[in-house]
Motif scaffolding. Sequence first.
Motif, PDB file in Angstrom:
ATOM      1  N   ARG A  13       0.658  -1.122   0.022  1.00  0.00           N
ATOM      2  CA  ARG A  13       0.463  -0.044   0.346  1.00  0.00           C
ATOM      3  C   ARG A  13       0.932   1.092   0.177  1.00  0.00           C
ATOM      4  O   ARG A  13       0.695   2.033  -0.714  1.00  0.00           O
ATOM      5  CB  ARG A  13      -0.895  -0.455   1.450  1.00  0.00           C
ATOM      6  CG  ARG A  13      -1.958   0.832   1.321  1.00  0.00           C
ATOM      7  CD  ARG A  13      -1.808   2.084   2.662  1.00  0.00           C
ATOM      8  NE  ARG A  13      -2.370   2.843   2.610  1.00  0.00           N
ATOM      9  CZ  ARG A  13      -1.982   3.899   3.467  1.00  0.00           C
ATOM     10  NH1 ARG A  13      -1.133   3.757   4.404  1.00  0.00           N
ATOM     11  NH2 ARG A  13      -3.416   5.187   3.608  1.00  0.00           N
ATOM     12  N   LYS A  16       2.231   2.006  -3.063  1.00  0.00           N
ATOM     13  CA  LYS A  16       1.377   2.033  -4.389  1.00  0.00           C
ATOM     14  C   LYS A  16       1.058   3.540  -4.490  1.00  0.00           C
ATOM     15  O   LYS A  16       1.345   4.344  -5.176  1.00  0.00           O
ATOM     16  CB  LYS A  16      -0.117   1.109  -3.902  1.00  0.00           C
ATOM     17  CG  LYS A  16       0.051   0.450  -4.733  1.00  0.00           C
ATOM     18  CD  LYS A  16      -1.148  -0.494  -4.486  1.00  0.00           C
ATOM     19  CE  LYS A  16      -1.045  -1.525  -5.382  1.00  0.00           C
ATOM     20  NZ  LYS A  16      -2.339  -2.425  -4.486  1.00  0.00           N
ATOM     21  N   ARG A  17       1.272   4.007  -2.847  1.00  0.00           N
ATOM     22  CA  ARG A  17       0.549   5.525  -2.445  1.00  0.00           C
ATOM     23  C   ARG A  17       2.117   6.270  -3.462  1.00  0.00           C
ATOM     24  O   ARG A  17       1.552   7.698  -3.402  1.00  0.00           O
ATOM     25  CB  ARG A  17       0.749   5.708  -1.451  1.00  0.00           C
ATOM     26  CG  ARG A  17      -0.747   5.267  -0.444  1.00  0.00           C
ATOM     27  CD  ARG A  17      -0.601   6.108   0.566  1.00  0.00           C
ATOM     28  NE  ARG A  17      -0.679   7.249   1.205  1.00  0.00           N
ATOM     29  CZ  ARG A  17      -1.745   7.908   1.167  1.00  0.00           C
ATOM     30  NH1 ARG A  17      -2.845   7.883   0.847  1.00  0.00           N
ATOM     31  NH2 ARG A  17      -1.852   9.033   0.947  1.00  0.00           N
ATOM     32  N   ARG A  20       1.746   7.160  -6.548  1.00  0.00           N
ATOM     33  CA  ARG A  20       0.998   7.695  -7.539  1.00  0.00           C
ATOM     34  C   ARG A  20       0.876   8.448  -7.587  1.00  0.00           C
ATOM     35  O   ARG A  20       0.364   9.854  -8.012  1.00  0.00           O
ATOM     36  CB  ARG A  20      -0.564   6.900  -6.535  1.00  0.00           C
ATOM     37  CG  ARG A  20      -0.838   5.558  -7.707  1.00  0.00           C
ATOM     38  CD  ARG A  20      -2.033   4.892  -7.007  1.00  0.00           C
ATOM     39  NE  ARG A  20      -2.074   3.538  -7.005  1.00  0.00           N
ATOM     40  CZ  ARG A  20      -2.809   2.492  -7.503  1.00  0.00           C
ATOM     41  NH1 ARG A  20      -3.832   2.778  -6.242  1.00  0.00           N
ATOM     42  NH2 ARG A  20      -2.652   1.756  -7.722  1.00  0.00           N
ATOM     43  N   TYR A  21       1.898   9.378  -6.750  1.00  0.00           N
ATOM     44  CA  TYR A  21       1.510  10.977  -6.075  1.00  0.00           C
ATOM     45  C   TYR A  21       2.945  11.075  -6.838  1.00  0.00           C
ATOM     46  O   TYR A  21       4.352  10.756  -6.610  1.00  0.00           O
ATOM     47  CB  TYR A  21       2.057  11.150  -4.627  1.00  0.00           C
ATOM     48  CG  TYR A  21       0.658  10.710  -3.646  1.00  0.00           C
ATOM     49  CD1 TYR A  21       0.085  12.004  -4.420  1.00  0.00           C
ATOM     50  CD2 TYR A  21       0.888  10.626  -2.751  1.00  0.00           C
ATOM     51  CE1 TYR A  21      -1.149  12.054  -3.417  1.00  0.00           C
ATOM     52  CE2 TYR A  21      -0.565  10.664  -1.699  1.00  0.00           C
ATOM     53  CZ  TYR A  21      -1.480  11.636  -2.763  1.00  0.00           C
ATOM     54  OH  TYR A  21      -2.981  11.138  -1.815  1.00  0.00           O
TER      55      TYR A  21
END
Lengths: 254, 320
Positions: A13, A16-17, A20-21
């Motif tokens: 998680r 992924k964060r 994605r930023y």
Amino acid sequence: MTEIEGIYTIWLREAKRYIRYRSRIITAIFTPLLWLLVFGMGLGSAIRFGGTAGGYQQFIYPGIISQTILFTCISAGVGIIIDKQYGFLKEIMVAPLSRSSIIFGKALGISTGAIIQTIILLLLSFVVGVPMTPLIFIGSLLIAILIAIGMSGLGLLIASFLDSMEGFNLVMSFVVLPIFLLSGALFPVTGLPSWLEFIVYLDPLTYGVDALRNIIIGDSVLPLEINALVLIFFAILTIVLSAFIFTKKEQDLM
Amino acid sequence: MKYIIETKNITKRFDDFTAVNSINLKVPKNSVYGLLGPNGAGKSTLISMLSTIKSPTEGTAIINGYDIIKEANDVRRSIGIVFQSRALDDILTGREHLEMHAALYGVPKDVREERIEEVLDLISLGKKTDEYTKNYSGGMKRRLEIGRGLIHHPKLLFLDEPTLGLDIQTRESIWEYIEELKDNNDITVLLTTHYLEEADNLCDEISIIDHGEIIKTGAPKELKSELKSDTITMTLDNPEKLLSLIKNKSAINNSLITGDELRLMVAKGENFLPEIISIANTNKLFINTIELKHPSLEEVFIKYTGRKITDGAKTAGGKR
């Protein structure tokens, strides 16, 4: 087995964060380049630097890599407060998973982001004229991983004492900047006044910078093994301590 | 095991404020159980203790046969929880939330995919399933949270104010969803609410909770009929005359005349109605309109707490 999968899930998680930023990755690469090119070149031209053969720019290159890891890891670690404010931390904390696994997964996830940045910076070594070999690359990455885990642990530890992101500036001024400035990232740690030298060696990042400098430009104060040992110890200490505090303060965190 | 939740004098104190005061609650298996009370009554604190988030100051509870203090991890595996405040990551997709939850709760890998599809079917996110949750509407976020709570097939689902802040249509769709859930699954739902119609529509049994204590427990229907206060409202030309003819009937608890309107509080309105009409007819009194109303849960609440639920708790300690 469940614990390992739990660690993996939390890591996934976090990773992924990070990916994605996208804006965060761009800033995280842009800032160190500014330091290297503007500060490194500017100050390098103004002073006669006898520290290393490659000049001041090459000298601070390992320091700037360390700084990137430090900033990324501490701010992402403290960022767990955002999880708390958004309520997402509850969802994780109420899962049948040990608090240590949560902290470790989180620290690994944060470190992954810092490592991605390190890889990019290592690949940009030609900018400051440092030759990059596979051995230097892998050695630097291993040290970077140790620094990253320790600093993420420190970030999480600080976060467990903060209630809101309001305290973040305080952390930047009183923790991150001193760690960075005292680490010898920007100046040689030899020949300092003894009181300053004493503080410099209390700074865990000093050992990270020294180790990276050893690997990348073959110039260091302490032997690589000592540096690595201190970094391993620091990483274990911050992770264990934050896991302990998280278990203790569990009630306030939700 | 008849009860999925059994609390034993469970108590939570914050400094000198007692949020939950020695509650003994028994929730039967496979029911929808409601905790009804104003804001600050102690509902959320009680749920936090039952879901092992907060530890009780005194007492304990047995959930699905496990002690919430000594066997917290077994309790966690037995329950699903939907918090009052949102608990979603805005930059993960709906499906990723479900995958993550399944992994954290140790759902075996071989059934994981199937479970996720099953839940996705139920919560019908449509093509938003693979979009970031920051693009979801309030109702979709709620449905995702409820669905997530079901992935590991919990025996007990906690819903803390499930429809708080949602518009009427969304609220009704969530109600439908909870109804469907209890009809098709081996699951007990414990929900807290301060919406009376929510408790009335959904719950098999409710407990009214106020100032950290349970004041009254029962099925909503029973609680209402216990009040013995159906209201008959009539308009007619000479209400005083009619009242003088019937006021000695034992069924009447209270009466009130305002203008040409006569209002009677009676025990069993539907039985008493024909009698009034025949008395009026024999005395040549012409009734213009007549209306019978059963009490709502609101009246039940007022009777046991002495105030309306919207007034809030007088010594509310705020959200903890």
